[in-house]
Design an enzyme around this catalytic site. Structure first.
Site, PDB file in Angstrom:
ATOM      1  N   GLU A   1      64.949 130.785  31.324  1.00 58.92           N
ATOM      2  CA  GLU A   1      65.517 131.249  32.555  1.00 58.92           C
ATOM      3  C   GLU A   1      66.994 131.010  32.522  1.00 58.92           C
ATOM      4  O   GLU A   1      67.646 131.749  33.233  1.00 58.92           O
ATOM      5  CB  GLU A   1      64.565 130.401  33.677  1.00 58.92           C
ATOM      6  CG  GLU A   1      63.139 130.887  33.636  1.00 58.92           C
ATOM      7  CD  GLU A   1      62.342 129.902  34.782  1.00 58.92           C
ATOM      8  OE1 GLU A   1      62.389 128.752  34.694  1.00 58.92           O
ATOM      9  OE2 GLU A   1      61.982 130.548  35.980  1.00 58.92           O
TER      10      GLU A   1
ATOM     11  N   GLU B   1      55.054 128.976  31.923  1.00 53.65           N
ATOM     12  CA  GLU B   1      54.865 128.064  32.960  1.00 53.65           C
ATOM     13  C   GLU B   1      53.320 128.191  33.750  1.00 53.65           C
ATOM     14  O   GLU B   1      52.821 127.450  34.175  1.00 53.65           O
ATOM     15  CB  GLU B   1      55.752 128.477  34.222  1.00 53.65           C
ATOM     16  CG  GLU B   1      57.299 127.910  34.122  1.00 53.65           C
ATOM     17  CD  GLU B   1      57.970 128.541  33.198  1.00 53.65           C
ATOM     18  OE1 GLU B   1      57.637 129.607  32.552  1.00 53.65           O
ATOM     19  OE2 GLU B   1      59.427 128.421  33.452  1.00 53.65           O
TER      20      GLU B   1
HETATM   21  N1  CAA Z   1      59.574 118.603  29.351  1.00 56.58           N
HETATM   22  C1  CAA Z   1      59.532 117.192  28.591  1.00 56.58           C
HETATM   23  N2  CAA Z   1      59.246 116.825  27.569  1.00 56.58           N
HETATM   24  C2  CAA Z   1      59.178 117.800  26.457  1.00 56.58           C
HETATM   25  C3  CAA Z   1      59.180 119.183  26.714  1.00 56.58           C
HETATM   26  C4  CAA Z   1      59.275 119.626  28.207  1.00 56.58           C
HETATM   27  N3  CAA Z   1      59.315 120.784  28.591  1.00 56.58           N
HETATM   28  N4  CAA Z   1      58.796 119.917  25.759  1.00 56.58           N
HETATM   29  C5  CAA Z   1      58.861 118.984  24.857  1.00 56.58           C
HETATM   30  N5  CAA Z   1      58.769 117.924  25.335  1.00 56.58           N
HETATM   31  C6  CAA Z   1      58.748 116.431  24.541  1.00 56.58           C
HETATM   32  C7  CAA Z   1      57.451 116.259  24.053  1.00 56.58           C
HETATM   33  O1  CAA Z   1      56.769 115.481  24.987  1.00 56.58           O
HETATM   34  C8  CAA Z   1      57.713 115.276  22.961  1.00 56.58           C
HETATM   35  O2  CAA Z   1      58.050 114.118  23.467  1.00 56.58           O
HETATM   36  P1  CAA Z   1      57.325 112.665  22.599  1.00 56.58           P
HETATM   37  O3  CAA Z   1      57.767 112.653  21.113  1.00 56.58           O
HETATM   38  O4  CAA Z   1      57.817 111.485  23.453  1.00 56.58           O
HETATM   39  O5  CAA Z   1      55.636 112.905  22.793  1.00 56.58           O
HETATM   40  C9  CAA Z   1      59.038 115.914  22.421  1.00 56.58           C
HETATM   41  O6  CAA Z   1      59.542 116.502  23.139  1.00 56.58           O
HETATM   42  C10 CAA Z   1      58.700 116.897  21.195  1.00 56.58           C
HETATM   43  O7  CAA Z   1      57.795 117.790  21.689  1.00 56.58           O
HETATM   44  P2  CAA Z   1      56.587 117.944  20.652  1.00 56.58           P
HETATM   45  O8  CAA Z   1      55.886 116.968  20.054  1.00 56.58           O
HETATM   46  O9  CAA Z   1      55.609 118.822  21.752  1.00 56.58           O
HETATM   47  O10 CAA Z   1      56.985 119.153  19.646  1.00 56.58           O
HETATM   48  P3  CAA Z   1      56.226 120.317  18.797  1.00 56.58           P
HETATM   49  O11 CAA Z   1      57.067 120.803  17.875  1.00 56.58           O
HETATM   50  O12 CAA Z   1      54.747 119.858  18.479  1.00 56.58           O
HETATM   51  O13 CAA Z   1      56.136 121.375  20.011  1.00 56.58           O
HETATM   52  C11 CAA Z   1      56.850 123.044  21.690  1.00 56.58           C
HETATM   53  C12 CAA Z   1      57.394 122.129  20.712  1.00 56.58           C
HETATM   54  C13 CAA Z   1      56.073 124.101  21.521  1.00 56.58           C
HETATM   55  C14 CAA Z   1      58.057 123.379  22.544  1.00 56.58           C
HETATM   56  C15 CAA Z   1      56.026 122.027  22.905  1.00 56.58           C
HETATM   57  O14 CAA Z   1      56.729 120.771  22.811  1.00 56.58           O
HETATM   58  C16 CAA Z   1      55.991 122.465  24.218  1.00 56.58           C
HETATM   59  O15 CAA Z   1      55.262 123.472  24.732  1.00 56.58           O
HETATM   60  N6  CAA Z   1      56.746 121.923  25.138  1.00 56.58           N
HETATM   61  C17 CAA Z   1      56.572 122.625  26.462  1.00 56.58           C
HETATM   62  C18 CAA Z   1      57.004 123.949  26.767  1.00 56.58           C
HETATM   63  C19 CAA Z   1      56.831 124.347  28.359  1.00 56.58           C
HETATM   64  O16 CAA Z   1      55.813 124.366  28.713  1.00 56.58           O
HETATM   65  N7  CAA Z   1      58.065 124.559  29.173  1.00 56.58           N
HETATM   66  C20 CAA Z   1      58.116 124.815  30.232  1.00 56.58           C
HETATM   67  C21 CAA Z   1      58.105 123.889  31.292  1.00 56.58           C
HETATM   68  S1  CAA Z   1      58.018 124.008  33.086  1.00 56.58           S
HETATM   69  C22 CAA Z   1      59.445 124.722  33.397  1.00 56.58           C
HETATM   70  O17 CAA Z   1      60.392 125.068  32.742  1.00 56.58           O
HETATM   71  C23 CAA Z   1      59.625 125.106  34.851  1.00 56.58           C
HETATM   72  C24 CAA Z   1      61.064 125.142  35.178  1.00 56.58           C
HETATM   73  O18 CAA Z   1      61.983 125.182  34.746  1.00 56.58           O
HETATM   74  C25 CAA Z   1      61.228 125.081  36.829  1.00 56.58           C
END
Ligand code: CAA
Length: 261
Positions: A115, A135
């Site tokens: 975004e 999302e």
């Molecule tokens: N928010 C907070 N923390 C996050 C995060 C997020 N969006 N994405 C990753 N992290 C954190 C994880 O919780 C993890 O923390 P810990 O080490 O303390 O457990 C750290 O970052 C590393 O992440 P992963 O262990 O999950 O890393 P990975 O390589 O296995 O996976 C990934 C990477 C595919 C990006 C995965 O982290 C993921 O799916 N993240 C979420 C992506 C997502 O859904 N984004 C949309 C969020 S909602 C939004 O964006 C709405 C808005 O703006 C209004």
């Protein structure tokens, strides 16, 4: 002292803002969004900066989205309205910034990451970048401007597929959709982004500002009104010193020097 969540740097005419929360894959919480707004304001006010680059710390993620832990920890409508208001305000500030904006995308650009890049002018991705709007898989929808910007930037059926399913796409797929400008090797991402930024920075900042305003305002107008707006703007541009400098340089077979006047 904790590291700042946004790093601001300048190199000649190019200012860079780096989202710096690698422990959370550069996810955006409210404090980071407010810091981003503050540092953007500083670069906007710096007359020596002609182009602004957004990027993420490290090569694992540009921005993995809004900070899910922060979002989930909040309770009550007032908190959520506050988040929505701030993220919309900051992304709109980026979109309407008078200076051209570039995005250097390394690794994940999910949710709020995609975004944010939708609000920038020019986007360059490393070949390992992955974009997407997941999302919907969290029971949300892309509400940081994403639903409205994406539907206007790619074909409606593709935009809906990305938003309804929430799959991640490769940089090559994003390029094919017209979501990004180019894909480069990971090792060359910042170099290529800086080279492009420097080429834009050579142009007249005044003309770029008026062009950006013409594009942003005109896009929301019916064509006759948009053309009238453009006509008024080119009248202004023709009267600038930079226009005289550009034309004189052509006639004198030399490179122009634009000063933004
Ligand atoms: N928010 C907070 N923390 C996050 C995060 C997020 N969006 N994405 C990753 N992290 C954190 C994880 O919780 C993890 O923390 P810990 O080490 O303390 O457990 C750290 O970052 C590393 O992440 P992963 O262990 O999950 O890393 P990975 O390589 O296995 O996976 C990934 C990477 C595919 C990006 C995965 O982290 C993921 O799916 N993240 C979420 C992506 C997502 O859904 N984004 C949309 C969020 S909602 C939004 O964006 C709405 C808005 O703006 C209004």
């Amino acid at each position: 002292m904790p590291e700042p969540t946004i790093l601001r740097s300048t190199k000649g005419p190019v200012g860079t803002l780096t989202i710096n929360r690698p422990q959370a894959l550069n996810a955006l919480d409210i404090d980071t969004l407010l810091a981003l707004e503050r540092e953007l304001t500083a670069l906007e006010a710096d007359a020596s900066v002609r182009v602004i680059v957004f990027t993420g710390a490290g090569d694992k993620a540009f921005i993995a989205g809004g900070d899910i832990a922060d979002l989930n920890s909040r309770q009550g409508l007032a908190h959520y309205l506050e988040f929505a208001e701030i993220v919309h305000r900051v992304f709109r500030r980026i979109e309407l910034c008078d200076k051209p904006t570039l995005c250097a995308i390394s690794g994940w650009a999910l949710g709020g990451g995609t975004e944010l890049l939708l609000a920038t002018d020019i986007r360059i991705a490393a070949d390992h970048a992955r974009l997407g709007l997941p999302e919907i898989t969290l029971g949300l929808f892309p509400g940081a401007g994403g639903s409205q910007r994406l539907i206007r930037q790619v074909s409606p059926c593709k935009a809906k597929e990305l938003m309804f399913i929430g799959d991640r796409i490769t940089a090559a797929e994003a390029l094919q959709l017209g979501l990004i400008n180019r894909v480069v090797e990971k090792e060359r991402l910042l170099e290529e982004t800086m080279a492009l930024a420097e080429r834009i920075a050579e142009k007249s900042p005044l003309v770029l500002k008026l062009l950006k305003r013409t594009l942003a305002n005109g896009a929301d107008m019916p064509l006759p009104a948009a053309l009238a707006h453009e006509q008024a703007m080119i009248g202004l541009v023709l009267d600038t010193r930079d226009a005289h400098e550009g034309c004189a340089a052509f006639l004198e077979k030399r490179q122009p020097t634009f000063e933004g006047r």
